[in-house]
Scaffold this active site. Sequence first.
Site, mmCIF file in Angstrom:
data_model
loop_
_atom_site.group_PDB
_atom_site.id
_atom_site.type_symbol
_atom_site.label_atom_id
_atom_site.label_comp_id
_atom_site.label_asym_id
_atom_site.label_seq_id
_atom_site.Cartn_x
_atom_site.Cartn_y
_atom_site.Cartn_z
ATOM 1 N N GLU B 132 0.855 -1.189 0.000
ATOM 2 C CA GLU B 132 0.000 0.000 0.000
ATOM 3 C C GLU B 132 0.892 1.240 0.000
ATOM 4 O O GLU B 132 2.096 1.142 0.252
ATOM 5 C CB GLU B 132 -0.886 -0.008 1.250
ATOM 6 C CG GLU B 132 -1.822 -1.202 1.270
ATOM 7 C CD GLU B 132 -2.764 -1.183 2.465
ATOM 8 O OE1 GLU B 132 -2.737 -0.184 3.220
ATOM 9 O OE2 GLU B 132 -3.501 -2.148 2.620
ATOM 10 N N PRO B 133 0.316 2.393 -0.247
ATOM 11 C CA PRO B 133 1.142 3.615 -0.279
ATOM 12 C C PRO B 133 1.957 3.800 0.992
ATOM 13 O O PRO B 133 3.055 4.321 0.957
ATOM 14 C CB PRO B 133 0.109 4.729 -0.470
ATOM 15 C CG PRO B 133 -1.039 4.068 -1.159
ATOM 16 C CD PRO B 133 -1.078 2.671 -0.656
ATOM 17 N N GLU B 384 9.202 -8.271 -3.908
ATOM 18 C CA GLU B 384 9.148 -9.477 -3.062
ATOM 19 C C GLU B 384 9.923 -9.261 -1.757
ATOM 20 O O GLU B 384 10.435 -10.200 -1.156
ATOM 21 C CB GLU B 384 9.728 -10.716 -3.781
ATOM 22 C CG GLU B 384 9.186 -10.950 -5.163
ATOM 23 C CD GLU B 384 7.974 -11.849 -5.199
ATOM 24 O OE1 GLU B 384 7.435 -12.132 -4.119
ATOM 25 O OE2 GLU B 384 7.560 -12.229 -6.298
ATOM 26 N N THR B 386 12.493 -5.991 -0.146
ATOM 27 C CA THR B 386 13.790 -5.438 -0.571
ATOM 28 C C THR B 386 14.935 -6.290 -0.023
ATOM 29 O O THR B 386 14.776 -7.005 0.969
ATOM 30 C CB THR B 386 13.978 -3.997 -0.059
ATOM 31 O OG1 THR B 386 13.998 -4.041 1.374
ATOM 32 C CG2 THR B 386 12.877 -3.078 -0.532
#
Lengths: 351, 403, 258
Positions: B132-133, B384, B386
Amino acid sequence: MSDDLGLAGLYATMADAPRPAANLEDVRGNDWRNILVLGRATKTGVYPETLALVSRARFLADELGCRVEVLLIGSSLDAATAELKRYPIDTVYRVAAPDYAPIDHTARILEQVVRKRKPELVLVFQSRTGDAVTAYAANRLGVGFATGASKVEMDTSERKAVVTHESGGQARFQVVSALQVLPQFVSVQRGLFRAPLETPDATVRVHDLSVEAGRLAPIEVLGHKPAPTPTLETADRVVVAGARIQSAAELDLARQLAQRLDAVFGVTVGIVERGLAKDEGNVVGVHDHHVAPRLLVTVGVRGALDFLEAIEGNPLVCAIGCEATDPIAKRAAYLVAGEVPAGVASVLKGL
Amino acid sequence: MAFEFAFTPEQRLLKRSARQFMRSQIEPGLPDDDWSGHGGDSPLELVKRMQHQGWFGIGIPRALGGAGMGEVEYCILMEEISAVDSSLGTIFGAHSGIGLMPIYLFGNDDQRERFVRPIAEGRHLAAFALTEPTAGSDAASIKTKAVRDGDDWLISGTKIWCSNGNFADTVVVFAVTDETLGAHGGVTAFIVSKGTPGFTVGTIEDKMGIRQSNTAELIFDNCRVPKQNVLGKVGEGFIAALTALDGGRVGLAAACLGACKRLLDDCVRRAKDRERYGKPLGKNQSIQWMLADMATDIHLAEYAVYHAATLTNEYYEKIAHGEPVPRALREKVSRAAAAVKIHCSEMTGRAGERAIQIFGGDGLKMKYRIDRSFRDQVITEIYEGTNEVQRLIIARELLQEGA
Amino acid sequence: MPPSGARLRVLVPVTGAFHGKVRLKRNGLVDTEGVERILSRESAQALALAKQLAAEGAELVVVHVDKGGGEEVLREALAHGADQGVLVEGAEKSESDASTRATTIAEVYKQMGPFDAVIGPARSEFAGFTGTLAALAGQLELPCLVGVSRVAVDGVGLRIAYQSLFGDYDLRVPRPSVLLVGDLEPSHPTAWGIHDAHRVKGILRVKADNYTVQKALTKRQRIENVPQESRSLESVDGATLVRRLRSRSLIAEKGGSP
């Protein structure tokens, strides 16, 4: 393009096939002698491959002390016969049939001729149909056969054919085998032998034979489309223009050469990057088209590895308009050195 | 006793046939220029052809319409697909690794029949919506909420970076169902079908890399989902997400391995092909070292990836069959997945830089597709999870062990 | 003639190919250790053709005369969608040639028939399999067509598309016929097919001794490395080049067709 010799064409003309002119006579006795070449006629003569086989047959027949005979099967064989008369052949047998019979039909004609004329060796040039005819006929006679031979020799004491097959793909080995029973049927790769020299005083006897090929399979032609144009990947002959070409006029000469050789025309990455030729979907290179012809003529090509690695199979490479020190010379069999215009012009003149 | 580590005849055939199919049927259909147009226009016709090969349900049992194989075979396909195009690898990974797998692993029989079968049979595509943001690497901070309304749930919120989001038929969506419980216990997974009222697709990202994979914003506005679409138990969504991401990371590592092998092939050809100062590039020791380093990276990565895939397969089989999963196995899988994800994504980065050096100026031309590999690689260190977060996972395991 | 109303049955003889580098050992034997044996490309083409009939409900029976590594070749053929596999084992122990292989396949045809068609590859290593299948047609007295790219059921016969130098033809041929594939995109096995070929489908194993009723009519004398070409580059003028090419039958004689 398929290298097939054709089947369906004959069905359309089956009804018009001329009647045979004479009955086929048996060879007396039990000896298998002589070499029979299954020839293939064109409208104007015979295929070069037929002459190449005649050449090999002549060589072997001289070693064995026997005769060379050619069997032509077709509907219009006069031009082919006339051409064959110029070469060192003892007898030409002609069997009237549609242009080129289907496998079972052709093979049965061949079988009948072999039963009667008793050749010890039958040579056919290789194609998918050639292989099939060879095998079909041999099997009906209950004898062995070899297809796709890269070499044909005779063990003169045993009178047995010794044939060599090169492996395909990456493997670089060859199998040598000998046929065990007479008559011996061998289909031979194309492009191996030279045509024989013309023999001005050749005396070639010609016999038209009547052969009963038996019942044909009920095959019906439902439709026909002309053969597709060969592509860079499928063509037997390819001409490629490279970056040593200096002008549009020279490029045009290369195109003319391709046309005269009935070859597909391609260009290298180099000449496209120089802006002399456009990428018209005919660039030969690792990242573009690969080629696998029998004959590859390069015009003004130096031979960057990108180009060399796009050559598959084992074509005969003829390099025109380059130098002996260029990489292409390592792959080439023949080199017409020097400038492109002079080189191409001399080949065009020779054609 | 020998250490056996080799593909079975079945796996060898899958690998060889996948390679042939990708290179003969898919690669010619890809555009030479991936830069023009909007990044996110996926070649769905090509994807459809890949679906018809039975690849998109590779790890699903035959009885459910899948190919009845497992994680090793999934990685084999990821490798061969990504060797041809990383965007297609992303579409495949987002579908199989993280979109489909949680439904199969945590879904009930009804959900498997309704959602897994059409996917496994190659009729539907799946996606996974977690980010999400305000919640990327910190996935536990998601804000999308789901509230009960009778027998249904109403989902509201926005998901971003959803691969396949624009065209997926089935999306696994993670939403907070109990704010007081945090990630473990407070997040639930829902299966949402395309076309469900209240579910719309927002912005399609125009990216510098994997431009033919579709990366979408998904907007949920009181999207009504029946309780039959709750995946697993209410409150156990985060476990489903983490489990899927473990397998997804191994798949991503396999994708990097495939891309890297292709780069090495291209570089070897270039080193033989290109002549400078009268000799092929490959005659220069500096080039030889670059090639040798790439090959060494690949050699080590290959063993590690397929070892991780084997572990993940064991892990997933236990979950799928409702068997207890030993904690040690779960931790081993997480650590192996994180390790191969880090190694392979960074290996591809190094390979991309070397490839540009070996190709010189040509490496920047689109024709040779080296530039594309270079651009496509960047995301592999990010999505997936960092690489920094993966290092945290490994470190946490190490320190726990040390304690 | 096949029994009316019965499911169409097609026999697909397949060949193997080496996947990897094959070398010749010092003792003259081919070193295939560690080299995978796979289905030949031509066999995959034949399966692509046969699958056109499978789409109309035909049962495909693949047969492979094993000369080592044959099970994987046959399983690969099954992965392409064939229904049943017949592996003729032990052929590597006896000397064989195209004729004996044809006899063996003919025996399989007779014992496992009736079949409505035999569909096979048109080339293989040493270009031998075209001969094998044509010999099979000869033994079984069946029509034989080479270069087929499309096949469909047409009443009591088969409708085929056939490629030749003269163009593409649509023909109606009787059942059964021996059809050798032309230029056709090879079939690709699906993951489902690969799974089933290895874990579901069985293989019928028969001993070559029971099927090979004929002695080899060609005898292998030796295997040797292809000699390095000693031919050196010949520098020629244009006219000489043309003569050389004509003598090798690579271009047309004057006025002739190439």
